[in-house]
Enzyme design. Structure first.
Site, PDB file in Angstrom:
ATOM      1  N   LYS A  81       0.825  -1.194   0.000  1.00 48.96           N
ATOM      2  CA  LYS A  81       0.000   0.000   0.000  1.00 48.96           C
ATOM      3  C   LYS A  81       0.871   1.259   0.000  1.00 48.96           C
ATOM      4  CE  LYS A  81      -4.022  -2.080   0.319  1.00 48.96           C
ATOM      5  NZ  LYS A  81      -4.947  -2.099  -0.824  1.00 48.96           N
ATOM      6  N   ASP A 134      -0.337   0.225  -4.460  1.00 44.96           N
ATOM      7  CA  ASP A 134      -1.787   0.449  -4.457  1.00 44.96           C
ATOM      8  C   ASP A 134      -2.111   1.655  -3.580  1.00 44.96           C
ATOM      9  OD1 ASP A 134      -4.538   0.330  -4.346  1.00 44.96           O
ATOM     10  OD2 ASP A 134      -4.646  -1.707  -3.565  1.00 44.96           O
ATOM     11  N   GLU A 167      -1.883   1.130  -8.644  1.00 40.37           N
ATOM     12  CA  GLU A 167      -3.294   0.737  -8.570  1.00 40.37           C
ATOM     13  C   GLU A 167      -4.149   1.832  -7.946  1.00 40.37           C
ATOM     14  OE1 GLU A 167      -5.851  -2.899  -6.533  1.00 40.37           O
ATOM     15  OE2 GLU A 167      -3.815  -3.244  -7.248  1.00 40.37           O
ATOM     16  N   GLU A 204     -11.689  -2.211  -9.122  1.00 37.73           N
ATOM     17  CA  GLU A 204     -12.309  -2.924  -8.002  1.00 37.73           C
ATOM     18  C   GLU A 204     -13.522  -2.185  -7.457  1.00 37.73           C
ATOM     19  OE1 GLU A 204     -10.165  -2.124  -3.880  1.00 37.73           O
ATOM     20  OE2 GLU A 204      -8.679  -2.522  -5.435  1.00 37.73           O
ATOM     21  N   ASP A 211     -13.839  -7.227  -9.695  1.00 38.53           N
ATOM     22  CA  ASP A 211     -14.028  -8.071  -8.515  1.00 38.53           C
ATOM     23  C   ASP A 211     -15.326  -8.835  -8.723  1.00 38.53           C
ATOM     24  OD1 ASP A 211     -14.867  -9.071  -5.987  1.00 38.53           O
ATOM     25  OD2 ASP A 211     -13.732  -7.539  -4.932  1.00 38.53           O
ATOM     26  N   HIS A 229      -9.515  -8.454  -8.203  1.00 40.84           N
ATOM     27  CA  HIS A 229      -9.525  -7.979  -6.819  1.00 40.84           C
ATOM     28  C   HIS A 229     -10.389  -8.922  -5.996  1.00 40.84           C
ATOM     29  CE1 HIS A 229     -11.374  -5.632  -3.462  1.00 40.84           C
ATOM     30  NE2 HIS A 229     -10.120  -5.256  -3.302  1.00 40.84           N
TER      31      HIS A 229
END
Length: 362
Positions: free
Chosen positions: A168, A197, A223, A249, A272, A299
């Site tokens: 992250k 991300d 992301e 996602e 997702d 995702h």
């Protein structure tokens, strides 16, 4: 015809094994799980599920328990496209997204599980049967981890067979993010697949600055750099940031993916299956991406999604998500030297521990 005779929903609060965090949702201690068991007149059962980060699960449960039986009972379970359209339009006025499409995703997943079981095929073969070995990365939810804990988590994932890692970003200061990405690159070594991300943290200008700062460390992708609604911003980040972009996602329909892809706002479309409309929509999105010569990633819900990516030729990486259900399913996802293995069991292959889930029923 295998008519639907019952729908049985379940709503659970699943505690996480460790406190997780990202730039948008903050600290997370649990997630919500909604399940649906669809049975036909022959006694066969298909199972679907969806999840949230801690809110709206009760709304999904209300839809599955009250509205879906009214629309789906006594219908032919094999007419999945017909049922998808019937539910979509039957709930359209208050739907088109949110809890409604998450509930529809669980229902659609259950129908495909049922169909594959009746055909005595694993879902990945029923849907096309491309390759059961799918490249897989470990998706850390670790924004607030101290650096030493982040690296220990990474080593633990390497020990489990992962050969790609996502971390992250989106801290208060970009310099902190850059230092952590630099440390991760040095820890993993040159050329090791590393994704970053941001969980929708930035404006387009901020995302472009971040992408350019991360570029020397060669992430596979950046992301969700901006909010999903900022399609023009996504396109700017792709054009000006210098990094591939993964996103999707938080998109809820095939048509949202069409808009983002057609405007050049994404490099790795990322549906997702639990919130894009289910298996039916996921496969359409994958084929749409293929038509634009784009690789599709994923995702969440890795135990089901491995089946979907194994079915299509343009699959890239499967995300092994931090909200895993290993404690509550009979045979969790198997990782072997960087690849997730789609099982050969009929259906999507997930068998829930229903008594175990009953202990955490919401």
């Amino acid at each position: 015809m295998p008519h639907i005779v019952s729908l049985e929903s379940g709503y659970y609060r699943v505690p996480l094994e460790a406190e997780l965090s990202d730039s948008t949702h903050g600290q997370m201690l649990e997630f919500e799980l909604n399940t649906l068991r669809v049975r036909d007149a022959d006694g066969a059962e298909g199972v679907g599920y969806t999840f949230t980060v801690g809110r709206n699960g009760a709304a999904i449960e209300a839809l599955l328990a009250r509205d879906f039986p009214d629309l789906a009972l006594h219908e032919d379970a094999d007419r999945i496209e017909h049922l998808w359209q019937k539910l979509w339009w039957g709930l359209h006025y208050g739907g088109r997204g949110g809890p409604t499409v998450l509930a529809l995703s669980a229902f659609d997943m259950a129908l495909w599980d049922l169909k594959a079981k009746r055909a005595k095929l694993p879902l990945w073969k029923l849907l096309g049967g491309h390759d059961p070995r799918v490249p897989c990365y470990a998706g850390g939810i670790d924004l607030d981890f101290p650096l030493d804990k982040l690296l220990r988590q990474t080593d633990d994932n390497l020990g489990k067979g992962f050969r790609a890692i996502k971390m992250k970003v989106g801290r208060a200061r970009l310099a902190e993010d850059v230092a952590r990405v630099k440390a991760m690159r040095e820890h993993l070594g040159e050329g090791f697949p590393l994704m970053v991300d941001a969980n929708m943290k930035w404006s387009a200008d901020e995302a472009i600055r971040a992408a350019r700062a991360f570029a020397p460390y060669q992430p596979v992708w950046l992301e969700e750099p901006v909010i999903p609604d900022d399609v023009a911003g996504h396109a700017r980040v792709v054009r000006e940031g210098g990094l591939p972009v993964a996103a999707g996602e938080n998109l809820r329909t095939l048509w949202e993916f069409k808009h983002l892809i057609a405007t050049g706002g994404v490099t790795y479309p990322e549906p997702d299956v639990t919130n894009c409309g289910g298996v039916t929509a996921f496969i359409k999105i994958a084929h749409l991406a293929e038509a634009f010569n784009l690789p599709v990633t994923s995702h969440g819900a890795h135990d089901v999604t491995v089946q979907l990516l194994a079915a299509v030729p343009n699959r890239s990486y499967l995300e092994a998500h931090g909200f895993g259900l290993d404690r509550y399913i009979a045979e969790p996802l198997k990782i072997e030297e960087g690849y997730a293995l789609a099982p050969d069991r009929p259906g999507h292959g997930i068998e829930f521990d229903w008594p175990g889930l009953d202990a955490i029923r919401a």
